[in-house]
Design an enzyme around this catalytic site. Structure first.
Site, mmCIF file in Angstrom:
data_model
loop_
_atom_site.group_PDB
_atom_site.id
_atom_site.type_symbol
_atom_site.label_atom_id
_atom_site.label_comp_id
_atom_site.label_asym_id
_atom_site.label_seq_id
_atom_site.Cartn_x
_atom_site.Cartn_y
_atom_site.Cartn_z
ATOM 1 N N GLU A 87 0.835 -1.204 0.000
ATOM 2 C CA GLU A 87 0.000 0.000 0.000
ATOM 3 C C GLU A 87 0.871 1.255 0.000
ATOM 4 O OE1 GLU A 87 -3.644 0.189 0.072
ATOM 5 O OE2 GLU A 87 -3.083 -1.767 -0.772
ATOM 6 N N TRP A 107 2.205 1.863 -3.451
ATOM 7 C CA TRP A 107 1.200 2.313 -4.428
ATOM 8 C C TRP A 107 1.385 3.790 -4.761
ATOM 9 C CZ3 TRP A 107 -2.375 0.209 -7.573
ATOM 10 C CH2 TRP A 107 -3.406 1.030 -8.062
ATOM 11 N N ASN A 133 -10.583 3.286 3.612
ATOM 12 C CA ASN A 133 -10.186 2.904 2.263
ATOM 13 C C ASN A 133 -11.163 1.940 1.596
ATOM 14 O OD1 ASN A 133 -8.114 2.884 0.085
ATOM 15 N ND2 ASN A 133 -8.032 0.715 0.592
ATOM 16 N N TRP A 173 -16.738 9.401 -13.540
ATOM 17 C CA TRP A 173 -15.798 9.291 -12.413
ATOM 18 C C TRP A 173 -15.153 10.625 -12.070
ATOM 19 C CZ3 TRP A 173 -10.734 10.701 -13.213
ATOM 20 C CH2 TRP A 173 -10.264 10.702 -14.535
ATOM 21 N N TRP A 211 -9.486 6.433 -8.701
ATOM 22 C CA TRP A 211 -10.797 6.580 -9.337
ATOM 23 C C TRP A 211 -10.859 5.817 -10.657
ATOM 24 C CZ3 TRP A 211 -15.597 7.973 -8.185
ATOM 25 C CH2 TRP A 211 -15.811 8.618 -6.969
#
Length: 453
Positions: A261, A264, A330, A348, A371
């Site tokens: 994470e 990322w 999250n 979006w 997104w």
């Protein structure tokens, strides 16, 4: 006295493990500068929630610098123009700064030319160095992680410089009060009191992950126990470095999921490095043909989503948490985003813009890539036809207490009925019915996907 250097601070608001500060202090007198530039980012000038955070973190950083017999100079305007003027005013011969990858900052860095001394420090590895076999940037995260992991662990964090040399004369500074960053009419930030912006709290949060990192793989998905790190705004503003967070969990069991994470963020900066318009352009152009809903009906549904009045408890809880605290769990971010894009068939980019204004951790690369991952329009994303079922997601991840906390109309709904009080026949009168049925929304989305293909 040695000619001073400017230390240009942006999303790297810390003294610990700050390579640009270390280099500037080694060179001689340092003038730390933060420029509030609302013009260069264009549509991505920081939103209201970020402004609240910025006020407090700059105040905290200023206090830390004063303890080192230094100061934080704050000015507002075009960053390149302000820095150029400060160089002339102070006699500074160079600007030290940590590299940033947002397109407007890359443009500003290029405009400063050889006056800028760029440093790496906000990532686990230099973004340009994590390459595919053909020498390009990764567009698929799993492949990116494999390549990055071979370069890990990152180097040890650097301590705060023992001294920060001061210039003979300090330039004038504006004040944070001049900037009106805090909301007043109305003051919507009462729920932000749980946050403590600044480097000291960021380091505490990083250390707090050590004893719970092994449970992170499961707990991060459970909204009611909030098993996430809550480090995201601290990382966004650079109050703590990524490698400091990486090493904070050394020796505390399997930290792979947590570190993935963390990585990322590096990946998303690599995406916007090669696709700078990713915040507004579909990663896969075929989705330009997707027939998003528009008109009064779509506008009303967007408003219901923004205000947490969709009739889907898990969605409404997340949207209300976002508005109240500037943050959202999250797992719930994915559920609320999927609901907007798939169930409501709303572009979006409408959701991305709302999150940008409401999130304290709104980050250009992270926000856009996340997104587009949910929407299915990105270079590395879910298939558009994969539609999260918010009701079953709510039950699967045991979100009952989370819903009761953020949707007070449902506080007295007990048991499994909390996930779908409409279907259970116990929906309170002051809680709205579903604005769209799950099956109806799903079929409409699938048809839109077929049209795009």
């Amino acid at each position: 006295m040695t000619t001073p250097s400017l230390l240009w601070l942006r999303q790297d608001l810390r003294l610990h493990d700050q390579p640009a500060l270390i280099a500037a202090a080694h060179a001689g007198p340092v003038i730390p500068v933060y420029v509030l530039d609302d013009d260069a980012p264009g549509d991505w000038a920081i939103g209201g929630a970020q402004r609240w955070w910025l006020h407090h973190t700059l105040a905290s950083l200023g206090e830390s610098l004063e303890k080192k017999h230094s100061k934080l100079i704050v000015r507002r305007g075009d960053a390149v123009e302000v820095l150029t003027a400060l160089m002339e005013e102070t006699g500074a011969d160079q600007i030290h700064a940590i590299r940033h990858y947002e397109p407007w900052w890359r443009k500003a860095e290029a405009a400063l030319g050889d006056r800028l001394c760029p440093h790496d420090g906000n990532h686990l590895a230099r973004v340009e160095d994590v390459k595919t076999g053909s020498g390009g940037q990764f567009k698929v995260y799993s492949s990116f992680w494999k390549a990055l992991n071979q370069m890990m662990p990152p180097g040890d964090p650097e301590p705060v410089p023992r001294t920060i040399p001061a210039p003979a004369h300090w330039p004038k500074s504006e004040t944070l009060a001049d900037w009106d960053l805090l909301p007043t009419k109305p003051d919507w930030s009462a729920g932000f009191d749980d946050w403590t912006p600044g480097e000291a709290q960021a380091l505490k949060n990083a250390k707090a992950m050590a004893p719970i990192v092994e449970a992170y793989d499961i707990d991060r998905n459970m909204p009611s126990i909030e098993g996430t790190s809550r480090l995201s705004p601290h990382l966004h503003f650079g109050e703590v470095s990524a490698r400091t967070v990486w090493h904070a969990v050394d020796g505390h069991g399997d930290a792979t999921t947590f570190r993935k994470e963390l990585a990322w963020r590096d990946f998303t900066d690599g995406v916007v490095l090669t696709m700078p318009d990713y915040g507004k352009a579909n990663g896969r152009p075929k989705f330009d043909a997707l027939p998003w809903r528009t008109g009064k009906g779509a506008e009303a549904d967007l408003k219901a989503w923004q205000t947490g009045k969709t009739g889907y408890p898990i969605v409404d809880a997340g949207m209300r948490q976002l508005w109240a605290t500037g943050w959202m769990h999250n797992r719930v971010r994915m559920i609320t985003a999927s609901f907007l894009v798939k169930h409501l068939l709303i572009d979006w980019r409408e959701g991305e813009r709302w999150f940008w204004d409401c999130l304290v951790d709104a980050d250009y690369g992270n926000n856009a890539v996340n997104w587009q991952w949910v929407a299915g329009t990105g270079v590395d994303s879910n298939m558009f036809g994969r539609i999260m079922a918010p009701l079953s997601q709510s039950e699967k991840f045991d979100a009952g207490d989370y819903i009761r906390q953020w949707v007070p109309e449902l506080a007295k709904v007990s048991g499994e009925a909390i996930h779908d009080p409409d279907e259970s026949g116990c929906r309170p009168r002051d809680y709205p019915a579903k604005i769209v049925g799950h099956r109806e929304g799903r079929e409409r989305a699938l048809e839109a996907g077929r049209h795009a293909r």
